[in-house]
Design a protein around this motif. Structure first.
Motif, PDB file in Angstrom:
ATOM      1  N   MET A  81     -20.553   5.872 -12.636  1.00 21.02           N
ATOM      2  CA  MET A  81     -21.239   4.867 -13.040  1.00 21.02           C
ATOM      3  C   MET A  81     -21.284   5.234 -14.557  1.00 21.02           C
ATOM      4  O   MET A  81     -21.086   4.379 -15.190  1.00 21.02           O
ATOM      5  N   ILE A  82     -21.560   6.519 -15.072  1.00 25.04           N
ATOM      6  CA  ILE A  82     -21.690   6.819 -16.316  1.00 25.04           C
ATOM      7  C   ILE A  82     -20.313   6.888 -16.995  1.00 25.04           C
ATOM      8  O   ILE A  82     -20.176   6.503 -18.124  1.00 25.04           O
ATOM      9  N   GLU A  83     -19.618   7.623 -16.261  1.00 27.92           N
ATOM     10  CA  GLU A  83     -18.229   7.756 -16.861  1.00 27.92           C
ATOM     11  C   GLU A  83     -17.113   6.724 -16.848  1.00 27.92           C
ATOM     12  O   GLU A  83     -16.400   6.673 -17.603  1.00 27.92           O
ATOM     13  N   HIS A  84     -17.241   5.651 -15.696  1.00 29.04           N
ATOM     14  CA  HIS A  84     -16.302   4.788 -15.677  1.00 29.04           C
ATOM     15  C   HIS A  84     -17.139   3.611 -14.885  1.00 29.04           C
ATOM     16  O   HIS A  84     -17.037   3.266 -13.974  1.00 29.04           O
ATOM     17  N   PRO A  85     -17.671   2.984 -15.915  1.00 33.46           N
ATOM     18  CA  PRO A  85     -18.678   1.824 -15.402  1.00 33.46           C
ATOM     19  C   PRO A  85     -17.846   0.725 -14.982  1.00 33.46           C
ATOM     20  O   PRO A  85     -18.535  -0.154 -14.426  1.00 33.46           O
TER      21      PRO A  85
ATOM     22  N   ILE B 230     -32.058  10.858 -21.251  1.00 27.09           N
ATOM     23  CA  ILE B 230     -31.261  11.092 -20.141  1.00 27.09           C
ATOM     24  C   ILE B 230     -30.224  10.192 -20.141  1.00 27.09           C
ATOM     25  O   ILE B 230     -30.304   9.080 -20.685  1.00 27.09           O
ATOM     26  N   GLU B 231     -28.983  10.235 -19.271  1.00 22.71           N
ATOM     27  CA  GLU B 231     -27.849   9.352 -19.236  1.00 22.71           C
ATOM     28  C   GLU B 231     -27.987   8.682 -17.861  1.00 22.71           C
ATOM     29  O   GLU B 231     -27.034   7.869 -17.544  1.00 22.71           O
ATOM     30  N   GLY B 232     -28.632   9.256 -16.912  1.00 20.08           N
ATOM     31  CA  GLY B 232     -28.700   8.700 -15.613  1.00 20.08           C
ATOM     32  C   GLY B 232     -29.499   9.262 -14.652  1.00 20.08           C
ATOM     33  O   GLY B 232     -30.421  10.321 -14.775  1.00 20.08           O
TER      34      GLY B 232
ATOM     35  N   PRO C 243     -27.752   4.010 -16.032  1.00 21.66           N
ATOM     36  CA  PRO C 243     -27.186   3.839 -14.523  1.00 21.66           C
ATOM     37  C   PRO C 243     -28.293   4.731 -13.663  1.00 21.66           C
ATOM     38  O   PRO C 243     -28.664   5.739 -14.216  1.00 21.66           O
ATOM     39  N   THR C 244     -28.337   4.085 -12.410  1.00 16.46           N
ATOM     40  CA  THR C 244     -29.414   4.521 -11.481  1.00 16.46           C
ATOM     41  C   THR C 244     -28.842   4.303 -10.176  1.00 16.46           C
ATOM     42  O   THR C 244     -28.227   3.347  -9.879  1.00 16.46           O
ATOM     43  N   VAL C 245     -28.688   5.424  -9.431  1.00 19.93           N
ATOM     44  CA  VAL C 245     -28.609   5.552  -8.058  1.00 19.93           C
ATOM     45  C   VAL C 245     -29.751   5.792  -7.080  1.00 19.93           C
ATOM     46  O   VAL C 245     -30.340   6.841  -7.250  1.00 19.93           O
TER      47      VAL C 245
END
Length: 343
Positions: A313-317, A128-130, A152-154
């Motif tokens: 967070m994934i696309e624009h860190p 997974i990516e996030g 990345p985690t929210v």
């Protein structure tokens, strides 16, 4: 058979078909589908109209192969059959889908250490990516805090949302708004039917009650706790009535429902003899008898905001990605009224 623009109806539309209809370059369509900026508003509108007219569907397999990405996300949820948690996940899922991601939802018991551990192991072992996680209890919150996640985690913590004290110039929101509503009606002996202390929202709203009462110059009454269910609100009712109160703030609508039933059975008139208010504004709240005064939370929007933050967070860190959650709204209905004359 060909369409008006010469395209074979049996062939799925491509970004070149979309670009031709929208009268833009295929690079512009590609940037739009990737969620990137730099597209003029009128070009964006034309691309969106062309995508809809052509019933364009993304080829996610080809995109994953071309980009060496999975476009898969994971979400940790709880009580998904419940209205509020289910709406959070629905809002998150819709935003993910619109952005071209798939969302794997893993359900867990936030009070069970083994269940939490198994769920965390599961999401860590997926490509997974996030990760989007809801942390309704201190147990789950601590588990997430000690975890080192490679993506990345929210984490949506109830304590991050609404009840933190603001400046005196700000209008009260959430539970303080309920207390103010009741004090404006003349109530001075206001009880709190709290959620379970192990839940962040339960403790958070109990703290907000104590703070709000003191801000109005009132002595808080002993707190009576339930477990979020209507049954626990019904069971807690005798303990609350022994406090000699004229109003009750329930930490959620379901407990308010159980309390209201008990009051009806005792012949206590609502709101003539007792005002009852809730929290959440579940869809049934306006159909309680009487309709329930409560605080409206847009759980669907909360899930959507959390997911937009994760995608950023994934696309624009390099971009600030703190979620912007909607504020709660006081909804006044017939279950609350002036303090009885005798009080």
């Amino acid at each position: 058979m060909a369409t008006d623009d010469g395209r074979d109806r049996t062939r799925p539309a491509t970004i070149y078909d979309v670009a031709r209809m929208a009268e833009v370059s295929h690079q512009t369509v590609s940037r739009y589908l990737a969620g990137k900026g730099g597209i003029r508003p009128h070009n964006r509108e034309r691309v969106e109209a062309a995508l809809k007219a052509l019933s364009y569907r993304r080829n996610y397999t080809a995109r994953s192969l071309a980009t060496n990405r999975t476009y898969r996300l994971a979400a940790l949820g709880y009580e998904l059959s419940g209205t509020s948690p289910g709406k959070v996940m629905q809002g998150a899922s819709e935003v993910a889908r619109q952005a071209g991601y798939s969302l794997d939802i893993v359900s867990l018991d936030p009070m069970n250490d083994t269940d939490i551990g198994d769920a965390l192991d599961l999401v860590q072992n997926r490509d997974i990516e996030g990760i989007l996680a809801t942390a309704p209890t201190e147990t789950l919150d601590r588990a997430l805090e000690t975890l080192t996640l490679p993506v990345p985690t929210v984490v949506v913590r109830d304590a991050d949302l609404f009840e933190r004290p603001g400046s005196r110039e700000q209008a009260p929101i959430g539970l303080p708004a309920l207390v103010k509503h009741l004090t404006d009606q003349g109530h001075r002996r206001i009880a709190h039917l709290a959620g379970p202390p192990a839940w962040v929202a339960g403790q958070q709203r109990a703290d907000a009650y104590l703070r709000a009462m003191r801000e109005h110059g009132l002595e808080p009454l002993p707190i009576v706790s339930g477990d979020w269910t209507a049954r626990s609100g019904y069971a807690a009712a005798p303990d609350i009535l022994r406090l000699d109160v004229t109003a009750v703030v329930a930490a959620n609508d379901r407990m308010a429902l159980g309390l209201i039933r008990w009051l009806h059975e005792q012949g206590i008139v609502i709101p003539g003899e007792m005002s009852v208010v809730g929290y959440d504004d579940v869809p049934e709240a306006e159909f309680f008898y009487p309709p329930l005064t409560t605080v409206r939370l847009d759980f669907h929007a909360i899930g959507a905001a959390a997911m937009r933050s994760l995608l950023t967070m994934i696309e624009h860190p390099d971009v600030e990605a703190r979620p912007r959650f909607p504020l709660p709204e006081l909804v006044v209905r017939a279950s609350s009224g002036p303090v009885p004359d005798s009080k």
